[in-house]
Scaffold this motif. Structure first.
Motif: not given
Ligand code: MLT
Length: 242
Positions: A26, A208, A204, A71, A106, A84
């Motif tokens: 992840d 972010l 993603h 998060e 993740g 996170n």
């Molecule tokens: C997740 O587990 O979905 C990610 O780590 C999300 C994130 O960007 O914090």
């Protein structure tokens, strides 16, 4: 050696993971935060699925030297100590601490791999270290991408492809890949010259950046910058000392 890659955790059953080396990916951002936390001296990271489970776990193990982290929608959970963002996991913040972590995608993958022989956390920041460790284990490998909200993700697939590339260099052509692993390798080769840009332009990565974490995307794409091997032992992620 067989290498199978799955674009999403739901594409593989627990049974298929038994007795295998499982690499959980992840890149944005759980793997990267876990690597940074352990490199910064955290004792362990305990992955859990839900925020409620995190608080229950803290009650069970006691609050001393324990941090709640995680998060939802990319933002720190209310009343948790850390979010996170890998940038938060400094020595000052996490040294000697046990971190209970819950993330949207993740940390959910860990429960699936509970019957596996060796479970390794991988991001781009530790891909070569992981390649060395899983090659040494000598077992068939499953690369399990966390994806994003049930969808395929560019960054996890590229990272999986990069691991396969590293393993091919070590093992020559003695690797048997499933079709998803072959696709990930091809995808990696097509983007190897501009990994950071490909990831920043993905869903993603863009998401972010929109919420103020563009620098996390850059940090997560610094290949081999945190060369640790986090492994799962007794439901805790710790540094491998093998
Ligand atoms: C997740 O587990 O979905 C990610 O780590 C999300 C994130 O960007 O914090």
């Amino acid at each position: 050696m067989h290498i199978d890659l799955f674009f999403l955790p739901g594409m593989v059953s627990e049974k298929q993971l038994v007795d295998k080396t499982v690499v959980l990916v992840d890149v944005l951002r759980a793997s990267t935060s876990i690597c940074r936390a352990l490199k910064s001296g955290a004792r362990a990271v305990i992955p859990v699925e839900e925020p409620g489970e995190a608080t229950e776990m803290r009650e069970k193990i006691g609050p001393e030297n324990v941090l709640l982290a995680g998060e939802r929608n990319g933002i720190r959970i209310e009343n948790f100590n850390l979010g996170n963002s890998p940038r938060e996991y400094t020595e000052e913040a996490v040294s000697d601490k046990t971190i209970i972590l819950t993330t949207s995608n993740g940390t959910r993958t860990y429960a699936r791999a509970k019957l596996s022989d060796l479970v390794v956390t991988m991001g781009l920041v530790n891909v070569s270290a992981v390649a060395g460790r899983v090659a040494k284990a000598g077992k068939d490998i499953i690369i399990l991408c966390a994806g994003s909200e049930g969808d395929f993700s560019i960054e996890d697939t590229l990272c999986g492809g990069m691991l396969i590339d590293r393993l091919k260099t070590m093992a020559g052509n003695a690797l048997e890949l499933n079709d998803a692993a072959s696709l990930a390798l091809l995808f990696y080769h097509n983007n190897a010259h501009a990994l950071g840009a490909a990831i920043a332009q993905g869903e993603h990565g863009r998401c972010l950046a929109e919420i103020g974490f563009a620098s996390d995307v850059s940090l997560a794409t610094e290949v081999d910058s945190i060369p640790v091997v986090p492994i799962l032992k007794d439901h805790r992620i710790i540094l491998d000392n093998d």
